[in-house]
Design an enzyme around this catalytic site. Structure first.
Site, PDB file in Angstrom:
ATOM      1  N   PRO A  17      43.283  67.994  28.097  1.00 34.78           N
ATOM      2  CG  PRO A  17      42.163  67.095  29.757  1.00 34.78           C
ATOM      3  CD  PRO A  17      42.650  66.757  28.459  1.00 34.78           C
ATOM      4  CB  ALA A  19      45.216  73.230  34.858  1.00 36.69           C
ATOM      5  CB  CYS A 102      44.062  66.112  38.784  1.00 38.68           C
ATOM      6  SG  CYS A 102      45.132  67.421  39.404  1.00 38.68           S
TER       7      CYS A 102
HETATM    8  C1  FMN Z   1      50.426  71.836  32.404  1.00 38.55           C
HETATM    9  C2  FMN Z   1      49.559  70.623  32.459  1.00 38.55           C
HETATM   10  C3  FMN Z   1      48.248  70.585  32.940  1.00 38.55           C
HETATM   11  C4  FMN Z   1      47.243  69.517  33.122  1.00 38.55           C
HETATM   12  N1  FMN Z   1      46.182  69.826  33.365  1.00 38.55           N
HETATM   13  C5  FMN Z   1      45.091  68.763  33.231  1.00 38.55           C
HETATM   14  C6  FMN Z   1      43.676  69.137  33.561  1.00 38.55           C
HETATM   15  O1  FMN Z   1      43.166  70.163  33.862  1.00 38.55           O
HETATM   16  N2  FMN Z   1      42.938  67.769  33.358  1.00 38.55           N
HETATM   17  C7  FMN Z   1      43.513  66.931  32.978  1.00 38.55           C
HETATM   18  O2  FMN Z   1      42.564  65.653  32.998  1.00 38.55           O
HETATM   19  N3  FMN Z   1      44.748  66.508  32.918  1.00 38.55           N
HETATM   20  C8  FMN Z   1      45.605  67.508  32.863  1.00 38.55           C
HETATM   21  N4  FMN Z   1      47.075  67.283  32.486  1.00 38.55           N
HETATM   22  C9  FMN Z   1      47.581  65.916  31.902  1.00 38.55           C
HETATM   23  C10 FMN Z   1      47.300  66.027  30.379  1.00 38.55           C
HETATM   24  O3  FMN Z   1      46.089  66.077  30.290  1.00 38.55           O
HETATM   25  C11 FMN Z   1      47.932  64.505  30.182  1.00 38.55           C
HETATM   26  O4  FMN Z   1      47.155  63.395  30.529  1.00 38.55           O
HETATM   27  C12 FMN Z   1      49.422  64.261  30.588  1.00 38.55           C
HETATM   28  O5  FMN Z   1      50.140  65.457  30.364  1.00 38.55           O
HETATM   29  C13 FMN Z   1      50.111  63.102  29.740  1.00 38.55           C
HETATM   30  O6  FMN Z   1      49.988  63.350  28.051  1.00 38.55           O
HETATM   31  P1  FMN Z   1      51.329  63.808  27.297  1.00 38.55           P
HETATM   32  O7  FMN Z   1      52.316  62.743  27.631  1.00 38.55           O
HETATM   33  O8  FMN Z   1      50.651  63.893  25.922  1.00 38.55           O
HETATM   34  O9  FMN Z   1      51.506  65.427  27.925  1.00 38.55           O
HETATM   35  C14 FMN Z   1      47.963  68.427  32.468  1.00 38.55           C
HETATM   36  C15 FMN Z   1      49.112  68.271  32.101  1.00 38.55           C
HETATM   37  C16 FMN Z   1      50.013  69.355  32.108  1.00 38.55           C
HETATM   38  C17 FMN Z   1      51.496  69.237  31.582  1.00 38.55           C
END
Ligand code: FMN
Length: 333
Positions: A17, A19, A102
């Site tokens: 997810p 945002a 978050c």
């Molecule tokens: C732009 C952005 C928005 C995010 N919004 C949410 C969100 O709405 N809900 C959530 O649980 N995590 C949110 N995250 C966290 C991601 O879901 C994820 O846990 C985090 O980016 C780590 O994973 P990655 O290393 O694959 O990016 C967001 C991350 C980013 C970069």
């Protein structure tokens, strides 16, 4: 195979997810690249309960995106329960997820997001109340802890399981880390060993090989990809293929990237309107162009454009320019 409640995913690759990113336009595009499960951006429980029009619009799901997990956030049991009931009855989401990760102060100061991580008993209480109130499976997405002195990932995941939660997704960072440092996959492994519900690992999966490594090293049931999919939905396809066959298919051509970017733009226009979609698409376009040589000039121009026509012509001209350069350098060899 990843199975959450009665929902079976066709593969273990999950879009995280995000945002401002994971609306129906992006999710459908990623789904078409083969994601087993897509997660929607977090939605405010109070926005749902108070029938805020913008919030209600965020609940739109195209049937083709399914299976889909819809995430709500909030800091109070009563409003989370009410919001979950609304999502349960009025949307075609398959799974209701509660955000406990978050890190943003605006969210945590309302006791929402990562603030939950400080108290497994509170987690038990809220998850049990939501589970009782809805039919759809309930899951939680969490970070490993609040900070390095409060890493309660195992206790928190066990609380989710006891409360009837059907899966947990664990991002291997603390709230204090925000998006810095390295995700700790070791704690994800400890969670997997401590619960029987499915665990989805998350954090720092940047390549298909990383996804395989996470599955092997931690034993998780699913692997969740966030930032690596930004402007890069084929990361999902490449990962699915790599996990299934061991084949590492090449990155798409510039033309293919631009075509997908325009498809994404058109879906965003259909979802919102041209003005909002083009503005939102500026950041996505920059992500789609990442790593392509000579993109700096066009990125500046993209930030100025305000219509579909302008944006599409910038992108297609750029693709043609890059192709021309590639052809002339191939001829020179
Ligand atoms: C732009 C952005 C928005 C995010 N919004 C949410 C969100 O709405 N809900 C959530 O649980 N995590 C949110 N995250 C966290 C991601 O879901 C994820 O846990 C985090 O980016 C780590 O994973 P990655 O290393 O694959 O990016 C967001 C991350 C980013 C970069």
């Amino acid at each position: 195979m990843l199975k959450i409640g009665d929902i079976e995913m066709k593969n273990p690759v999950v879009l995280a997810p995000m945002a401002g990113v994971c609306n129906s336009a992006f999710r459908l595009t990623v789904k078409e690249f083969g994601a087993g499960l897509v997660c929607a951006e977090m939605v405010s429980d109070k926005g749902i309960v108070f029938n805020n029009q913008k919030t209600i619009e965020m609940l739109y799901i195209d049937e083709r995106e399914k299976p889909l997990s819809l995430q709500i956030f909030g800091g109070e049991k009563e409003t989370l329960v009410e919001a979950a009931k609304f999502v349960d009855k009025n949307t075609n989401a398959d799974i209701i997820d509660i955000n406990m990760g978050c890190p943003v102060p605006k969210i945590t100061k309302c006791d929402a997001g990562a603030k939950w991580l400080l108290d497994p008993n509170k987690i038990y209480d809220v998850v049990a109340a939501v589970v009782d109130a809805v039919e759809k499976p309930v899951t939680v997405k969490m970070r490993i802890g609040w900070d390095e002195n409060h890493i309660y990932a195992v206790e928190n995941a066990q609380a989710v399981e006891r409360a009837g939660g059907k899966a947990v997704a664990v991002h291997g960072r603390t709230r204090a880390q925000m998006y810095e440092g390295k995700a700790d996959w070791n704690v994800i492994k400890q969670v997997k060993e401590a619960v029987s519900i499915p665990v989805i690992g998350n954090g720092d999966v940047q390549t298909p090989q990383d996804a395989k490594r996470m599955l092997e090293e931690t034993g998780v049931d699913g692997v969740m990809i966030g930032r690596a999919a930004l402007g890069n939905p084929w990361m999902i396809y490449r990962t699915v293929r790599y996990l299934e066959t061991g084949e590492l298919i090449p990155e798409p051509s510039v033309r293919e990237k631009i075509d997908v970017c325009i498809l994404h733009l058109d879906r965003l226009i259909a979802l919102k309107n041209e003005h909002i979609a083009v503005k939102e698409m500026r950041k996505h376009a920059a992500w789609y162009l990442k790593g392509i040589r000579g993109n700096a000039k066009i990125r500046n121009a993209i930030n100025e454009c305000s219509t579909r026509e302008e944006l599409v012509s910038l992108l297609t001209n750029f693709a043609a320019e890059v192709e021309e350069k590639q052809q002339s350098s191939a001829q020179a060899v």
